[in-house]
Design a protein around this motif. Structure first.
Motif, PDB file in Angstrom:
ATOM      1  N   GLU A   1      41.219 -73.631  61.758  1.00  0.00           N
ATOM      2  CA  GLU A   1      40.773 -72.456  60.993  1.00  0.00           C
ATOM      3  C   GLU A   1      41.429 -72.429  59.612  1.00  0.00           C
ATOM      4  O   GLU A   1      40.771 -72.145  58.613  1.00  0.00           O
ATOM      5  N   SER A   2      42.739 -72.719  59.543  1.00  0.00           N
ATOM      6  CA  SER A   2      43.342 -72.643  58.202  1.00  0.00           C
ATOM      7  C   SER A   2      42.865 -73.809  57.338  1.00  0.00           C
ATOM      8  O   SER A   2      42.649 -73.644  56.133  1.00  0.00           O
ATOM      9  N   TYR A   3      42.639 -74.950  57.966  1.00  0.00           N
ATOM     10  CA  TYR A   3      42.033 -76.078  57.224  1.00  0.00           C
ATOM     11  C   TYR A   3      40.682 -75.651  56.625  1.00  0.00           C
ATOM     12  O   TYR A   3      40.388 -75.903  55.452  1.00  0.00           O
ATOM     13  N   PHE A   4      39.875 -75.015  57.451  1.00  0.00           N
ATOM     14  CA  PHE A   4      38.528 -74.553  57.056  1.00  0.00           C
ATOM     15  C   PHE A   4      38.582 -73.629  55.828  1.00  0.00           C
ATOM     16  O   PHE A   4      37.686 -73.624  54.990  1.00  0.00           O
ATOM     17  N   GLN A   5      39.679 -72.866  55.715  1.00  0.00           N
ATOM     18  CA  GLN A   5      39.832 -71.933  54.592  1.00  0.00           C
ATOM     19  C   GLN A   5      40.292 -72.611  53.301  1.00  0.00           C
ATOM     20  O   GLN A   5      40.285 -71.988  52.243  1.00  0.00           O
ATOM     21  N   GLU A   6      40.776 -73.855  53.384  1.00  0.00           N
ATOM     22  CA  GLU A   6      41.470 -74.456  52.236  1.00  0.00           C
ATOM     23  C   GLU A   6      40.898 -75.799  51.769  1.00  0.00           C
ATOM     24  O   GLU A   6      41.223 -76.258  50.677  1.00  0.00           O
ATOM     25  N   ALA A   7      40.095 -76.446  52.601  1.00  0.00           N
ATOM     26  CA  ALA A   7      39.716 -77.839  52.328  1.00  0.00           C
ATOM     27  C   ALA A   7      38.550 -77.964  51.357  1.00  0.00           C
ATOM     28  O   ALA A   7      37.663 -77.108  51.310  1.00  0.00           O
ATOM     29  N   LEU A   8      38.573 -79.039  50.579  1.00  0.00           N
ATOM     30  CA  LEU A   8      37.457 -79.421  49.703  1.00  0.00           C
ATOM     31  C   LEU A   8      37.373 -80.942  49.702  1.00  0.00           C
ATOM     32  O   LEU A   8      38.395 -81.616  49.547  1.00  0.00           O
ATOM     33  N   THR A   9      36.165 -81.465  49.850  1.00  0.00           N
ATOM     34  CA  THR A   9      35.973 -82.917  49.777  1.00  0.00           C
ATOM     35  C   THR A   9      35.613 -83.290  48.345  1.00  0.00           C
ATOM     36  O   THR A   9      34.600 -82.817  47.817  1.00  0.00           O
ATOM     37  N   LEU A  10      36.431 -84.128  47.718  1.00  0.00           N
ATOM     38  CA  LEU A  10      36.110 -84.611  46.367  1.00  0.00           C
ATOM     39  C   LEU A  10      35.227 -85.853  46.485  1.00  0.00           C
ATOM     40  O   LEU A  10      35.305 -86.585  47.473  1.00  0.00           O
ATOM     41  N   PRO A  11      34.409 -86.110  45.457  1.00  0.00           N
ATOM     42  CA  PRO A  11      33.544 -87.291  45.525  1.00  0.00           C
ATOM     43  C   PRO A  11      34.352 -88.587  45.647  1.00  0.00           C
ATOM     44  O   PRO A  11      35.380 -88.746  44.988  1.00  0.00           O
ATOM     45  N   ILE A  12      33.877 -89.477  46.488  1.00  0.00           N
ATOM     46  CA  ILE A  12      34.436 -90.825  46.574  1.00  0.00           C
ATOM     47  C   ILE A  12      33.349 -91.747  47.120  1.00  0.00           C
ATOM     48  O   ILE A  12      32.739 -91.441  48.142  1.00  0.00           O
ATOM     49  N   TYR A  13      33.069 -92.813  46.397  1.00  0.00           N
ATOM     50  CA  TYR A  13      32.101 -93.830  46.843  1.00  0.00           C
ATOM     51  C   TYR A  13      32.346 -95.075  45.985  1.00  0.00           C
ATOM     52  O   TYR A  13      32.874 -94.970  44.868  1.00  0.00           O
ATOM     53  N   PRO A  14      31.977 -96.253  46.521  1.00  0.00           N
ATOM     54  CA  PRO A  14      32.412 -97.502  45.886  1.00  0.00           C
ATOM     55  C   PRO A  14      31.989 -97.658  44.428  1.00  0.00           C
ATOM     56  O   PRO A  14      32.723 -98.233  43.630  1.00  0.00           O
ATOM     57  N   SER A  15      30.801 -97.143  44.070  1.00  0.00           N
ATOM     58  CA  SER A  15      30.316 -97.394  42.711  1.00  0.00           C
ATOM     59  C   SER A  15      30.725 -96.291  41.732  1.00  0.00           C
ATOM     60  O   SER A  15      30.252 -96.269  40.591  1.00  0.00           O
ATOM     61  N   MET A  16      31.613 -95.371  42.160  1.00  0.00           N
ATOM     62  CA  MET A  16      32.062 -94.333  41.236  1.00  0.00           C
ATOM     63  C   MET A  16      32.788 -94.985  40.042  1.00  0.00           C
ATOM     64  O   MET A  16      33.611 -95.873  40.217  1.00  0.00           O
ATOM     65  N   THR A  17      32.434 -94.540  38.818  1.00  0.00           N
ATOM     66  CA  THR A  17      33.060 -95.145  37.635  1.00  0.00           C
ATOM     67  C   THR A  17      34.358 -94.414  37.279  1.00  0.00           C
ATOM     68  O   THR A  17      34.577 -93.272  37.692  1.00  0.00           O
ATOM     69  N   ASP A  18      35.192 -95.091  36.495  1.00  0.00           N
ATOM     70  CA  ASP A  18      36.424 -94.466  36.005  1.00  0.00           C
ATOM     71  C   ASP A  18      36.112 -93.207  35.212  1.00  0.00           C
ATOM     72  O   ASP A  18      36.837 -92.214  35.285  1.00  0.00           O
ATOM     73  N   ILE A  19      35.007 -93.269  34.464  1.00  0.00           N
ATOM     74  CA  ILE A  19      34.635 -92.111  33.627  1.00  0.00           C
ATOM     75  C   ILE A  19      34.256 -90.924  34.503  1.00  0.00           C
ATOM     76  O   ILE A  19      34.662 -89.788  34.244  1.00  0.00           O
ATOM     77  N   GLN A  20      33.502 -91.202  35.571  1.00  0.00           N
ATOM     78  CA  GLN A  20      33.150 -90.112  36.506  1.00  0.00           C
ATOM     79  C   GLN A  20      34.406 -89.517  37.129  1.00  0.00           C
ATOM     80  O   GLN A  20      34.546 -88.303  37.233  1.00  0.00           O
ATOM     81  N   GLN A  21      35.311 -90.397  37.539  1.00  0.00           N
ATOM     82  CA  GLN A  21      36.519 -89.879  38.194  1.00  0.00           C
ATOM     83  C   GLN A  21      37.360 -89.066  37.210  1.00  0.00           C
ATOM     84  O   GLN A  21      37.915 -88.022  37.569  1.00  0.00           O
ATOM     85  N   SER A  22      37.437 -89.530  35.957  1.00  0.00           N
ATOM     86  CA  SER A  22      38.187 -88.767  34.943  1.00  0.00           C
ATOM     87  C   SER A  22      37.590 -87.369  34.790  1.00  0.00           C
ATOM     88  O   SER A  22      38.309 -86.378  34.642  1.00  0.00           O
TER      89      SER A  22
END
Ligand SMILES: *Cc1c(COP(=O)(O)O)cnc(C)c1O
Length: 388
Positions: free
Chosen positions: A355-376
Motif C-alpha cells: 500500500e505505501s509503495y502504491f502511494q509513492e511509486a512512479l515508473t520512469l521510461p526505460i527501453y533499449p533505443s532511448m536516446t541520451d537526449i530523451q533521458q536528459s
C-alpha cells in the motif's frame, strides 16, 4: 514528442525474419517454434521450453501442469500484473498475497516464511507460490526454494520482466529453485514476438504435460494412444482437456531474431539505469534497491517519492510528467485492490508495504533505443517538478 515508458526495438533483420516465414510453407506448426524453444532453453541453461500465445496462458498452463485445482491456494505478490494472480482463478483455485520487500519490491521471503508458519498451524498451506521478479531483479530464490522443500509447495517463477537477468550468476529461467519459469514477449518486455510467452522447466514430465495442454490435450504419438480396432483410422487422440495456446512460426521467427539482440538490449537498459542512478540521486526519491546476488534486466526503472522530503504528491508528479510528454506509469496497483479482487473479499490495507509503495511509486521510461537526449529531458523535467 511523447516518451513512452517502454517500447519494442525492431531491426531490419527482425523484419526480414518475419517476411521469410510469410513466404514459407508453414505459418504455424512449422520448425521455427521448436527452434525458438531450443534457443530460449539454451539461453536460460534449462532443458525444456514450451512456447505459447502469451505469458498469461503460460502461467495458466504451468498451474494446470502442476495439477492446481479447486480447494488449492496460490500465493503471489500484490505488486504485479493481474495475470500472476488470475492464473490461480482460471483453475478454480483460491488466491492470496504475500507482502513485498520495501527495498526490492519483490515478494518478501521473510514475510513468506512467517505466513507459511501460520498457514501450517491453521492447515491451509499454499499448493503453489508464484514469485514475480519485479522490474527484472530476481526474488530471493534460494530462500523461496528452501521454503518450498520444507512446506511442500510448488514454485512458478513469473519472470515476465526478467529475461536476461541473473540470480547467483545463473540466468533467470535456469529454474534451480523452482518447477517452472515463465517469460512474456509482449512488446514492452525484454524481447518481443508481438504477443507471446514461454514456460521453461528442467522436468521432462512437466514439459510433456505442458505440450499437451498447449494443444487441446491431443497426441499423435502411437505409444501415447489407447488401442482401438485396427480397421478404424486413429491418427490422433484427445487424451485430456487442453487449450489452443500455440505460438505461430511468424512470432517464433521474430523471437529468434530478437533473442540474438537480447544481450545488447540488457546492456543498454543497464546503462540507462546507471545514468538515472547517478543523475537522480540528490532528488527526494528512493532509487531502485539492489540485491547483490542479482543482476537486473531493468525491464522497469521505478522511483519512489521520498514523502518526508518533498511537498509534491505522487499524483502531482505523475500528472506534471505526463503534461510534459513523459509517459510515466505506475507498476502496479496492488492486485487485491482491483474491483474484481475486492469482490472476492480483499480490502485496502491488506498488504501494508504494498500500500505505501502504491502511494509513492512512479515508473520512469526505460527501453533499449532511448536516446541520451530523451533521458536528459526526462531527468531535467523531473528535477524541475521536484524543485519547485
Ligand atoms: C506482462 C506480464 C504478464 C503477462 O504477460 P502477457 O504476455 O501479456 O500475457 C504476467 N506477469 C507479469 C509480471 C507481467 O509483467
Amino acid at each position: 514528442m511523447l516518451i513512452p515508458y517502454g517500447r519494442q526495438d525492431i531491426s531490419e533483420q527482425d523484419i526480414e525474419a518475419v517476411v521469410d516465414v510469410l513466404q514459407s510453407d508453414f505459418l504455424t506448426q512449422g520448425e521455427l517454434v521448436p527452434k525458438f524453444e531450443a534457443a530460449i532453453a539454451n539461453y536460460c541453461h534449462v532443458n525444456h521450453a514450451v512456447a505459447v500465445t502469451n505469458a498469461t496462458s503460460a502461467l495458466h498452463m504451468a498451474c494446470l501442469a502442476l495439477d492446481l485445482g479447486p480447494g488449492d491456494t496460490v500465493w503471489t505478490s500484490p505488486i504485479t500484473f493481474v495475470a500472476s494472480a488470475n492464473c490461480a482463478l482460471f483453475c478454480g483455485a483460491n488466491i492470496d498475497f504475500v507482502d513485498i520487500d520495501p527495498v526490492t519490491y519483490n515478494l518478501c521471503a521473510e514475510t513468506l516464511s512467517r505466513k507459511l508458519e501460520q498457514a501450517e498451524r491453521s492447515g491451509n498451506l499454499p499448493a503453489i507460490v508464484i514469485p514475480v521478479h519485479f522490474g527484472g531483479q530476481s526474488c530471493d530464490m534460494a530462500k523461496i526454494g528452501e521454503l518450498s522443500k520444507r512446506y511442500g509447495f510448488k514454485v512458478i517463477e513469473d519472470a515476465s520482466h526478467a529475461l536476461g537477468g541473473t540470480f547467483q550468476d545463473q540466468p533467470i529461467g535456469s529454474s534451480a529453485y523452482s518447477d517452472i519459469t515463465v517469460f512474456s514477449f509482449h512488446p514492452v518486455k525484454m524481447i518481443t514476438t508481438g504477443e507471446g510467452g514461454i514456460a521453461v522447466t528442467q522436468d521432462i514430465e512437466l514439459a510433456h504435460r505442458m505440450q499437451s495442454i498447449r494443444s487441446h490435450g491431443i497426441t499423435n504419438i502411437e505409444s501415447e494412444m489407447l488401442a482401438r480396432p485396427g480397421n478404424e483410422i486413429w491418427n490422433y487422440q484427445q487424451i485430456q482437456l487442453g487449450y489452443n495456446f500455440r505460438m505461430t512460426d511468424i512470432q517464433a521467427a521474430l523471437g529468434l531474431s530478437q533473442l540474438t539482440r537480447l544481450d545488447d538490449f540488457v546492456r543498454n537498459r543497464r546503462r540507462i539505469a546507471d545514468r538515472y542512478d547517478e543523475e537522480l540521486k540528490s532528488l527526494p526519491l528512493h532509487l531502485p534497491g539492489k540485491n547483490l546476488a542479482c543482476e537486473s534486466s531493468y525491464h522497469l526503472y521505478v522511483v519512489r517519492l521520498d514523502v518526508n522530503n518533498t511537498t509534491k504528491s505522487q499524483s502531482e508528479v505523475f500528472k506534471a510528467m505526463r503534461q510534459n510528454g513523459v509517459m510515466v506509469n505506475l507498476h502496479y496497483i496492488p492486485v487485491y485492490r482491483q474491483p474484481y479482487y475486492e469482490n472476492l473479499g480483499f480490502s485496502s490495507g491488506y498488504c501494508p508495504e504494498a500500500e505505501s509503495y502504491f502511494q509513492e511509486a512512479l515508473t520512469l521510461p526505460i527501453y533499449p533505443s532511448m536516446t541520451d537526449i530523451q533521458q536528459s529531458r526526462i531527468v531535467s523535467i523531473l528535477t524541475d517538478i521536484l524543485s519547485n
